[in-house]
Write a protein that holds these residues in place. Sequence first.
Motif, PDB file in Angstrom:
ATOM      1  N   VAL A 238      18.240 -11.848 -15.054  1.00  0.00           N
ATOM      2  CA  VAL A 238      18.292 -12.765 -16.086  1.00  0.00           C
ATOM      3  C   VAL A 238      16.904 -12.602 -16.938  1.00  0.00           C
ATOM      4  CG1 VAL A 238      18.239 -14.826 -17.234  1.00  0.00           C
ATOM      5  CG2 VAL A 238      19.935 -14.356 -15.604  1.00  0.00           C
ATOM      6  N   ALA A 239      15.818 -12.673 -16.173  1.00  0.00           N
ATOM      7  CA  ALA A 239      14.223 -12.520 -16.600  1.00  0.00           C
ATOM      8  C   ALA A 239      14.181 -11.136 -17.292  1.00  0.00           C
ATOM      9  CB  ALA A 239      13.313 -12.770 -15.623  1.00  0.00           C
ATOM     10  N   GLU A 240      13.417 -11.413 -18.364  1.00  0.00           N
ATOM     11  CA  GLU A 240      13.058 -10.051 -19.119  1.00  0.00           C
ATOM     12  C   GLU A 240      11.650  -9.603 -18.494  1.00  0.00           C
ATOM     13  OE1 GLU A 240      13.511 -10.813 -23.335  1.00  0.00           O
ATOM     14  OE2 GLU A 240      15.517 -11.419 -22.966  1.00  0.00           O
ATOM     15  N   ASP A 241      10.823 -10.714 -18.159  1.00  0.00           N
ATOM     16  CA  ASP A 241       9.573 -10.169 -17.649  1.00  0.00           C
ATOM     17  C   ASP A 241       9.289 -11.325 -16.664  1.00  0.00           C
ATOM     18  OD1 ASP A 241       8.615 -12.297 -19.020  1.00  0.00           O
ATOM     19  OD2 ASP A 241       7.961 -11.320 -20.764  1.00  0.00           O
TER      20      ASP A 241
ATOM     21  N   HIS B 299       9.281 -15.146 -17.525  1.00  0.00           N
ATOM     22  CA  HIS B 299      10.446 -16.052 -17.336  1.00  0.00           C
ATOM     23  C   HIS B 299      10.896 -16.272 -16.034  1.00  0.00           C
ATOM     24  CE1 HIS B 299      11.882 -13.669 -21.147  1.00  0.00           C
ATOM     25  NE2 HIS B 299      11.708 -14.894 -21.483  1.00  0.00           N
ATOM     26  N   LEU B 300      10.460 -15.527 -14.771  1.00  0.00           N
ATOM     27  CA  LEU B 300      10.243 -16.075 -13.475  1.00  0.00           C
ATOM     28  C   LEU B 300       9.569 -17.296 -13.387  1.00  0.00           C
ATOM     29  CD1 LEU B 300      10.279 -12.538 -11.662  1.00  0.00           C
ATOM     30  CD2 LEU B 300      12.465 -14.448 -12.064  1.00  0.00           C
ATOM     31  N   THR B 301       8.368 -17.292 -13.906  1.00  0.00           N
ATOM     32  CA  THR B 301       7.575 -18.386 -13.846  1.00  0.00           C
ATOM     33  C   THR B 301       8.305 -19.610 -14.420  1.00  0.00           C
ATOM     34  OG1 THR B 301       5.714 -17.010 -13.895  1.00  0.00           O
ATOM     35  CG2 THR B 301       5.276 -19.324 -14.478  1.00  0.00           C
ATOM     36  N   VAL B 302       8.879 -19.524 -15.359  1.00  0.00           N
ATOM     37  CA  VAL B 302       9.621 -20.469 -16.366  1.00  0.00           C
ATOM     38  C   VAL B 302      10.834 -21.183 -15.463  1.00  0.00           C
ATOM     39  CG1 VAL B 302      11.111 -21.122 -18.170  1.00  0.00           C
ATOM     40  CG2 VAL B 302       8.869 -19.972 -18.619  1.00  0.00           C
ATOM     41  N   MET B 303      11.354 -20.069 -14.839  1.00  0.00           N
ATOM     42  CA  MET B 303      12.494 -20.666 -13.794  1.00  0.00           C
ATOM     43  C   MET B 303      11.876 -21.704 -12.764  1.00  0.00           C
ATOM     44  SD  MET B 303      15.070 -18.227 -12.043  1.00  0.00           S
ATOM     45  CE  MET B 303      15.768 -18.662 -10.284  1.00  0.00           C
ATOM     46  N   ASN B 304      10.854 -21.394 -11.998  1.00  0.00           N
ATOM     47  CA  ASN B 304      10.395 -21.861 -11.288  1.00  0.00           C
ATOM     48  C   ASN B 304       9.467 -23.260 -11.583  1.00  0.00           C
ATOM     49  OD1 ASN B 304       8.756 -22.468  -8.615  1.00  0.00           O
ATOM     50  ND2 ASN B 304       7.128 -21.445  -9.132  1.00  0.00           N
TER      51      ASN B 304
END
Length: 169
Positions: A76-79, A82-87
């Motif tokens: 799902v993450a574009e960069d 986005h993974l940081t936002v998920m965390n």
Amino acid sequence: MIEYIHETITSPLSYTEMVLAYVLSSASRGIVVGIIIAVIGAFFTPVGVEHPLYLVAFLLVVTLLFAALGIVGGLVAEDFDHLTVMNQFILRPLVFFGGVFYSLEILPSLWRTASLLNPMVYMVNGVRYGFLGYSDVDPNAALAVLSGLTLAVIALDIAMFARGYGLTD
């Protein structure tokens, strides 16, 4: 990175085999890290293991679940942001409201029931039961909930791979 994914999706493996390879390799890393942390922690505190089989079962199911969720996040993450936002906005609040720092028994019945919708409650209580022999949630029920959730997320991973979601530009 695109070349790596291109090589992966053109391999003769089925989507299920690809997902299982990613999940099992990620879970293996999680297991190794967890064991290393437990061994180092044993030097600093005399915490015993009350139910080793439950502890191993929860170790396996939690690492498999997080590995499968990591694949969803990666697709799902574009960069990396986005993974940081998920965390920061999904995982961390679930941890704080997952009974890590308090017992569910002290909550009013409405909030206790609402807390049971949080998968972290089952993870925390399962590991707590394995180490300390105490849990706010039946450990068999927690293991069943987490196993079902793990299978559902792995099925989602396979479906996303089959659709090519997040694999190509």
